[in-house]
Design a protein around this motif. Structure first.
Motif, PDB file in Angstrom:
ATOM      1  N   PRO A   8      19.707  -1.846  59.317  1.00  0.00           N
ATOM      2  CA  PRO A   8      21.026  -2.142  58.720  1.00  0.00           C
ATOM      3  C   PRO A   8      21.008  -3.395  57.849  1.00  0.00           C
ATOM      4  O   PRO A   8      21.590  -3.413  56.772  1.00  0.00           O
ATOM      5  CB  PRO A   8      21.951  -2.334  59.930  1.00  0.00           C
ATOM      6  CG  PRO A   8      21.278  -1.598  61.036  1.00  0.00           C
ATOM      7  CD  PRO A   8      19.825  -1.718  60.782  1.00  0.00           C
ATOM      8  N   VAL A  11      19.131  -2.610  54.575  1.00  0.00           N
ATOM      9  CA  VAL A  11      19.907  -1.738  53.677  1.00  0.00           C
ATOM     10  C   VAL A  11      21.046  -2.514  53.040  1.00  0.00           C
ATOM     11  O   VAL A  11      21.264  -2.467  51.824  1.00  0.00           O
ATOM     12  CB  VAL A  11      20.428  -0.507  54.453  1.00  0.00           C
ATOM     13  CG1 VAL A  11      21.487   0.242  53.638  1.00  0.00           C
ATOM     14  CG2 VAL A  11      19.295   0.413  54.845  1.00  0.00           C
ATOM     15  N   LEU A  12      21.789  -3.262  53.871  1.00  0.00           N
ATOM     16  CA  LEU A  12      22.945  -4.011  53.333  1.00  0.00           C
ATOM     17  C   LEU A  12      22.488  -5.046  52.327  1.00  0.00           C
ATOM     18  O   LEU A  12      23.082  -5.205  51.256  1.00  0.00           O
ATOM     19  CB  LEU A  12      23.703  -4.671  54.493  1.00  0.00           C
ATOM     20  CG  LEU A  12      24.992  -5.408  54.160  1.00  0.00           C
ATOM     21  CD1 LEU A  12      25.965  -4.511  53.414  1.00  0.00           C
ATOM     22  CD2 LEU A  12      25.651  -5.944  55.423  1.00  0.00           C
ATOM     23  N   ILE A  15      21.439  -3.317  49.069  1.00  0.00           N
ATOM     24  CA  ILE A  15      22.605  -2.895  48.281  1.00  0.00           C
ATOM     25  C   ILE A  15      23.240  -4.103  47.607  1.00  0.00           C
ATOM     26  O   ILE A  15      23.588  -4.061  46.421  1.00  0.00           O
ATOM     27  CB  ILE A  15      23.631  -2.160  49.175  1.00  0.00           C
ATOM     28  CG1 ILE A  15      23.091  -0.786  49.579  1.00  0.00           C
ATOM     29  CG2 ILE A  15      24.973  -2.012  48.467  1.00  0.00           C
ATOM     30  CD1 ILE A  15      23.964  -0.028  50.554  1.00  0.00           C
ATOM     31  N   VAL A  19      23.647  -4.599  43.602  1.00  0.00           N
ATOM     32  CA  VAL A  19      25.006  -4.798  43.060  1.00  0.00           C
ATOM     33  C   VAL A  19      25.048  -6.093  42.258  1.00  0.00           C
ATOM     34  O   VAL A  19      25.616  -6.148  41.155  1.00  0.00           O
ATOM     35  CB  VAL A  19      26.024  -4.809  44.223  1.00  0.00           C
ATOM     36  CG1 VAL A  19      27.293  -5.536  43.830  1.00  0.00           C
ATOM     37  CG2 VAL A  19      26.337  -3.387  44.659  1.00  0.00           C
TER      38      VAL A  19
ATOM     39  N   LEU B  61      24.128   7.531  48.473  1.00  0.00           N
ATOM     40  CA  LEU B  61      23.439   6.658  49.429  1.00  0.00           C
ATOM     41  C   LEU B  61      23.753   7.008  50.884  1.00  0.00           C
ATOM     42  O   LEU B  61      23.369   6.271  51.798  1.00  0.00           O
ATOM     43  CB  LEU B  61      23.858   5.194  49.179  1.00  0.00           C
ATOM     44  CG  LEU B  61      23.460   4.597  47.837  1.00  0.00           C
ATOM     45  CD1 LEU B  61      24.113   3.233  47.631  1.00  0.00           C
ATOM     46  CD2 LEU B  61      21.946   4.445  47.719  1.00  0.00           C
ATOM     47  N   ILE B  64      21.031   6.978  53.458  1.00  0.00           N
ATOM     48  CA  ILE B  64      20.303   5.714  53.624  1.00  0.00           C
ATOM     49  C   ILE B  64      21.127   4.716  54.432  1.00  0.00           C
ATOM     50  O   ILE B  64      20.591   3.930  55.231  1.00  0.00           O
ATOM     51  CB  ILE B  64      19.995   5.103  52.232  1.00  0.00           C
ATOM     52  CG1 ILE B  64      19.157   6.064  51.392  1.00  0.00           C
ATOM     53  CG2 ILE B  64      19.297   3.757  52.383  1.00  0.00           C
ATOM     54  CD1 ILE B  64      19.016   5.646  49.960  1.00  0.00           C
ATOM     55  N   ILE B  65      22.425   4.723  54.238  1.00  0.00           N
ATOM     56  CA  ILE B  65      23.270   3.702  54.874  1.00  0.00           C
ATOM     57  C   ILE B  65      23.433   4.027  56.353  1.00  0.00           C
ATOM     58  O   ILE B  65      23.922   5.092  56.710  1.00  0.00           O
ATOM     59  CB  ILE B  65      24.659   3.651  54.195  1.00  0.00           C
ATOM     60  CG1 ILE B  65      24.517   3.259  52.719  1.00  0.00           C
ATOM     61  CG2 ILE B  65      25.574   2.663  54.911  1.00  0.00           C
ATOM     62  CD1 ILE B  65      25.791   3.313  51.943  1.00  0.00           C
ATOM     63  N   PRO B  66      23.010   3.107  57.237  1.00  0.00           N
ATOM     64  CA  PRO B  66      23.184   3.339  58.676  1.00  0.00           C
ATOM     65  C   PRO B  66      24.660   3.291  59.048  1.00  0.00           C
ATOM     66  O   PRO B  66      25.462   2.620  58.395  1.00  0.00           O
ATOM     67  CB  PRO B  66      22.431   2.172  59.336  1.00  0.00           C
ATOM     68  CG  PRO B  66      21.644   1.523  58.243  1.00  0.00           C
ATOM     69  CD  PRO B  66      22.331   1.822  56.964  1.00  0.00           C
ATOM     70  N   THR B  68      26.114   1.835  61.456  1.00  0.00           N
ATOM     71  CA  THR B  68      26.646   0.554  61.965  1.00  0.00           C
ATOM     72  C   THR B  68      27.106  -0.375  60.852  1.00  0.00           C
ATOM     73  O   THR B  68      27.962  -1.225  61.082  1.00  0.00           O
ATOM     74  CB  THR B  68      25.588  -0.176  62.809  1.00  0.00           C
ATOM     75  OG1 THR B  68      24.353  -0.146  62.073  1.00  0.00           O
ATOM     76  CG2 THR B  68      25.410   0.484  64.160  1.00  0.00           C
ATOM     77  N   VAL B  69      26.525  -0.257  59.675  1.00  0.00           N
ATOM     78  CA  VAL B  69      26.936  -1.164  58.580  1.00  0.00           C
ATOM     79  C   VAL B  69      27.564  -0.386  57.428  1.00  0.00           C
ATOM     80  O   VAL B  69      27.591  -0.870  56.278  1.00  0.00           O
ATOM     81  CB  VAL B  69      25.740  -1.997  58.048  1.00  0.00           C
ATOM     82  CG1 VAL B  69      25.266  -2.969  59.081  1.00  0.00           C
ATOM     83  CG2 VAL B  69      24.631  -1.093  57.562  1.00  0.00           C
ATOM     84  N   PRO B  72      30.773  -2.344  55.642  1.00  0.00           N
ATOM     85  CA  PRO B  72      30.392  -3.426  54.714  1.00  0.00           C
ATOM     86  C   PRO B  72      29.712  -2.902  53.460  1.00  0.00           C
ATOM     87  O   PRO B  72      29.965  -3.373  52.358  1.00  0.00           O
ATOM     88  CB  PRO B  72      29.437  -4.306  55.536  1.00  0.00           C
ATOM     89  CG  PRO B  72      29.756  -4.013  56.947  1.00  0.00           C
ATOM     90  CD  PRO B  72      30.225  -2.608  56.997  1.00  0.00           C
ATOM     91  N   CYS B  73      28.841  -1.893  53.612  1.00  0.00           N
ATOM     92  CA  CYS B  73      28.158  -1.340  52.435  1.00  0.00           C
ATOM     93  C   CYS B  73      29.153  -0.690  51.493  1.00  0.00           C
ATOM     94  O   CYS B  73      29.093  -0.894  50.269  1.00  0.00           O
ATOM     95  CB  CYS B  73      27.123  -0.293  52.863  1.00  0.00           C
ATOM     96  SG  CYS B  73      25.693  -0.999  53.679  1.00  0.00           S
ATOM     97  N   VAL B  76      31.029  -3.395  49.608  1.00  0.00           N
ATOM     98  CA  VAL B  76      30.213  -4.036  48.563  1.00  0.00           C
ATOM     99  C   VAL B  76      30.147  -3.127  47.342  1.00  0.00           C
ATOM    100  O   VAL B  76      30.310  -3.580  46.194  1.00  0.00           O
ATOM    101  CB  VAL B  76      28.790  -4.332  49.099  1.00  0.00           C
ATOM    102  CG1 VAL B  76      27.849  -4.700  47.968  1.00  0.00           C
ATOM    103  CG2 VAL B  76      28.836  -5.453  50.111  1.00  0.00           C
ATOM    104  N   ILE B  77      29.928  -1.848  47.572  1.00  0.00           N
ATOM    105  CA  ILE B  77      29.825  -0.909  46.450  1.00  0.00           C
ATOM    106  C   ILE B  77      31.168  -0.810  45.719  1.00  0.00           C
ATOM    107  O   ILE B  77      31.231  -0.858  44.479  1.00  0.00           O
ATOM    108  CB  ILE B  77      29.373   0.480  46.960  1.00  0.00           C
ATOM    109  CG1 ILE B  77      27.932   0.398  47.472  1.00  0.00           C
ATOM    110  CG2 ILE B  77      29.493   1.531  45.864  1.00  0.00           C
ATOM    111  CD1 ILE B  77      27.485   1.599  48.274  1.00  0.00           C
TER     112      ILE B  77
END
Lengths: 483, 253
Positions: A8, A11-12, A15, A19, B61, B64-66, B68-69, B72-73, B76-77
């Motif tokens: 996690p 990945v975060l 991203i 961005v 995505l 790819i994005i778990p 748990t997060v 937040p992802c 951000v996007i």
């Protein structure tokens, strides 16, 4: 650290990085365009006073520039400057923008923000007087009668703009007149005289009667404390008086700080000064002079009258005369004075009429100051002009003043249509001021009448709408339950 | 078949599941930006662009994005796309940028965008998500325009800033004020409801307990609100037993 915990975060972070990179690229493309657009927006506002200005650098404040200067914008082709300033007027700050050409002459000056009280001049038309003037011309430009404080502040600010760009010498503060008392002492005395005051601000006395030495305006609207030093029977003997004058022009209290006459004569005492308490501009002359010291007492009376005139410039007619004229205009009826503390330009009195409607008394400046014109309007409850009467008009300079036929064009009009009435071509300044006074009169009445009538209308509308909404809601609910 | 499915997805966002009038999402910009039609159009278009782009990106995505997060992802996007729209408007349409003020940046926290990302984009392909974003965005735009139409014409007496001769003299300023906005909003919802748009398709919440903000205080193992289940398209949403099973599976991990 297991893969489950790390993924996690990875990945975060990835991203976020991608961005950030994308935004950096977009910002790189857009930033120059945004900066150019912002500069262009600033330049557009500055072009009102200097039509040819092009900006290429940030504004500056030169070293040693007067305190009133906020910013100096230099033309990219060195063909002038625009200076923005803030100065103190009678009722608050005044923001001014001045355009100056490469020869050090004023191109145009504009007041961009002000909150001056009634009696102030038409700001745009006063600042027009400075177009084309150099530093000497600005210093010698006449003040506006009836608004000396405001026009002094504007004139001073425009001169400061010339100083800031090097087109004028800074006027060095001289030693100043030596007064019998310091400003600190005077402020303390003013504090004692004006009970429950919220502090004072000092107001410029330039252009006022020479006996007016200091004017301290009380901050919460209680009026002003005025310090007068008059010459007595034998110069250079002086008398000092401190007055508290209310915003309506009445003397609330007066204190004789010192009096001397010389020549063995007995100076006027506090009992003479007390006779002025409760008087206004019209009734000050009723105070009897002291027979043994007529020169001194007459001087005192004259100076007190000048002080009252300075705080509240008098109207051409008494309130009694205005009530009679107003009653005549509406064809009989009782008028009640509902003039608010501050009104728009030229609006002097507003009266409500018992049978409905409003009477407004307007005094405008004409082509040649200090000549004035007087107009009385009768407005209906829906703010249309029912009747209009030109009480007096004068222009001067051999010009024919606008007559009743010009004022009759406003009858039947509301605020919007009154603004469209054509001016009298030979006396555009005077007729423009008259039109402005009439439009301002409707605006002021709108403000005064807004609460009772509008509140009623809004209240009834809300009630009606809520009722309709409740009926519809109930019907929908019942229908859904059946389904 | 796929075309029909995409058309259904598109039309749902427009009318049947209109985000403002049916799902009651994004009420803040709805009430704030419907005082005039120009404002409403600008807000609607900006939100549509962000919705389409963010739905597509999140869908791309999604594997790819778990879990748990994921929030937040998504934020951000979405924030990235909103910032891009802001910069582009500031550069090329500064008057629109000035007019929208703070509400342009507030698109980031618009429930519609995050809601569609959570409810649709993370479970569907890129093209389907883009179509859903377009449908929802245009539905948002339509709802805003409908509200602005009523408020501006009857409240301000103008049409796109131009005075309407008769209506201007008899305008109702109350409609342009916030209470009037609420009233118009309520009436529009009531009208849509009366037309039967909302009836009969009670939807089940389609996120797991993990994403539920009430998880800490809720002792249930599944969400039993709106328990009328429908089969939508080719999807079989979670039913009660599925929810229980998924909880058991997660508990066993």
């Amino acid at each position: 650290m297991t893969k489950k915990n790390v993924m996690p975060v990875v990945v975060l972070s990835s991203i976020a990085l991608v961005v950030a990179a994308v935004l950096a690229v977009v910002n790189m493309i857009c930033a120059p365009i945004i900066e150019k657009a912002e500069n262009e927006a600033v330049a557009k506002s500055l072009r009102e006073v200097l039509p040819w200005i092009e900006l290429s650098e940030d504004p500056t404040v030169p070293d040693g520039a007067p305190e009133t200067v906020n910013a100096v914008y230099k033309d990219a082709n060195n063909k002038g400057y625009v200076v923005t300033l803030t100065t103190k007027g009678y009722a608050g700050d005044i923001d001014i923008t001045v355009g100056i050409d490469e020869n050090g002459k004023v191109v145009k000056a504009l007041v961009t923000k002000e909150s001056e009280s009634h009696g102030k001049p038409g700001m745009d038309s006063y600042t027009d007087n400075f177009a084309g003037l150099d530093s000497d011309g600005v210093l010698n430009c006449e003040l506006f009668s009836g608004a000396t404080v405001t026009s002094t502040a504007i004139r001073g600010a425009i001169y400061d703009a010339l100083v800031a760009v090097g087109a004028a010498d800074k006027v060095e503060e001289g030693e100043g007149e030596t007064l019998p008392r310091t400003d600190e002492e005077l402020l303390n005395l003013a504090g004692e005289l004006v009970s429950e005051n919220s502090g004072f601000t000092s107001v410029s006395v330039e252009g006022a009667d020479p006996s007016l030495k200091r004017v301290f305006k009380e901050k919460s609207g209680l009026g002003a404390a005025i310090y007068i030093v008059t010459y007595t029977q034998y110069n250079p003997k002086e008398s000092e008086i401190l007055l508290h004058i209310a915003p309506d022009g009445k003397i609330v209290s007066a204190k004789l700080l010192s009096a001397s006459v010389g020549g063995g004569l007995i100076a006027p005492d506090q009992s003479f000064i007390d006779k002025f308490v409760g008087k206004d501009y019209e009734s000050i002359d009723d105070v009897e002079l002291i027979s043994s010291v007529t020169y001194t007492s007459e001087n005192i009376r004259k100076c007190i009258k000048s002080a009252v005139e300075f705080v509240v410039p008098p109207l051409p007619r008494t309130d009694g005369e205005l009530l009679n004229l107003g009653s005549e205009l509406v064809g009989g009826g009782t008028l009640t004075n509902i003039t608010p503390e501050t009104t728009e330009d030229f609006v002097k009195r507003i009266y409500s009429v018992d049978k409905g409607g409003y009477v407004v008394y307007i005094v405008t400046k004409t082509e040649y100051n200090p000549l004035e014109s007087e107009i009385m309007l009768y407005l209906s409850g829906s703010l249309k002009i029912e009747k209009a009467k030109l009480l007096s008009a004068s222009v001067g300079g051999g010009l024919a003043a606008p007559d009743q036929s010009f004022i009759d064009k406003f009858v039947g009009k509301d605020k919007n249509s009154a603004s469209a009435v054509e001016l009298v071509s030979s006396v555009t300044y005077t007729s423009a001021n008259m039109k402005l006074g009439i439009v301002n009169a409707i605006s002021d009445v709108e403000k005064v009448m807004v609460l009772p009538d509008t509140a009623r209308i809004v209240g009834i509308s809300v009630l009606a709408v809520c009722l309709v909404a409740a009926v519809i809601g109930r019907a929908v609910y019942v229908r859904r339950r059946r389904v | 078949m796929m075309k029909e499915k995409r058309l259904t997805v598109f039309l749902k966002g427009l009318i049947l599941e209109n985000p403002v009038l049916v799902l009651i999402l994004g009420t803040c910009p709805t009430l704030a930006q419907t005082g005039s039609m120009i404002n409403a159009l600008s807000m609607g278009l900006a939100a549509t662009v962000v919705l389409v782009c963010s739905n597509s990106a999140i869908s791309a995505l999604r594997r790819i994005i778990p879990d748990t997060v994921r929030i937040p992802c998504y934020i951000v996007i979405i924030a990235a796309f909103v910032t891009v729209v802001q910069l582009l408007l500031q550069a090329f349409l500064p008057s629109i940028y000035e007019m929208m003020g703070v509400y342009l940046a507030l698109i980031v926290v618009n429930c519609i965008i995050l809601g569609r990302a959570e409810m649709f984009a993370r479970k569907h392909g890129v093209l389907d998500s883009a179509v859903d974003g377009l449908g929802m965005g245009l539905g948002f735009l339509l709802a805003l325009f409908a509200m602005a139409f009523i408020r501006e014409i009857f409240g301000a007496g103008t049409f796109f800033g131009l005075k309407i001769p008769f209506l201007y003299d008899y305008r109702i300023p109350f409609l342009v004020a916030p209470p009037g906005g609420f009233l118009v909003f309520g009436i529009l919802i009531a009208v849509i409801d009366a037309l039967g748009v909302r009836r009969g398709k009670e939807k089940r919440k389609e996120f797991s307990c993990e994403g539920c903000p009430s998880r800490a205080v809720c002792n249930k193992t599944f969400c039993n609100e709106n328990i009328e289940l429908v089969n939508e398209d080719e999807q079989t949403p979670l039913n009660k037993s599925d929810a229980l099973n998924s909880e058991k599976k997660e508990g066993g991990k």
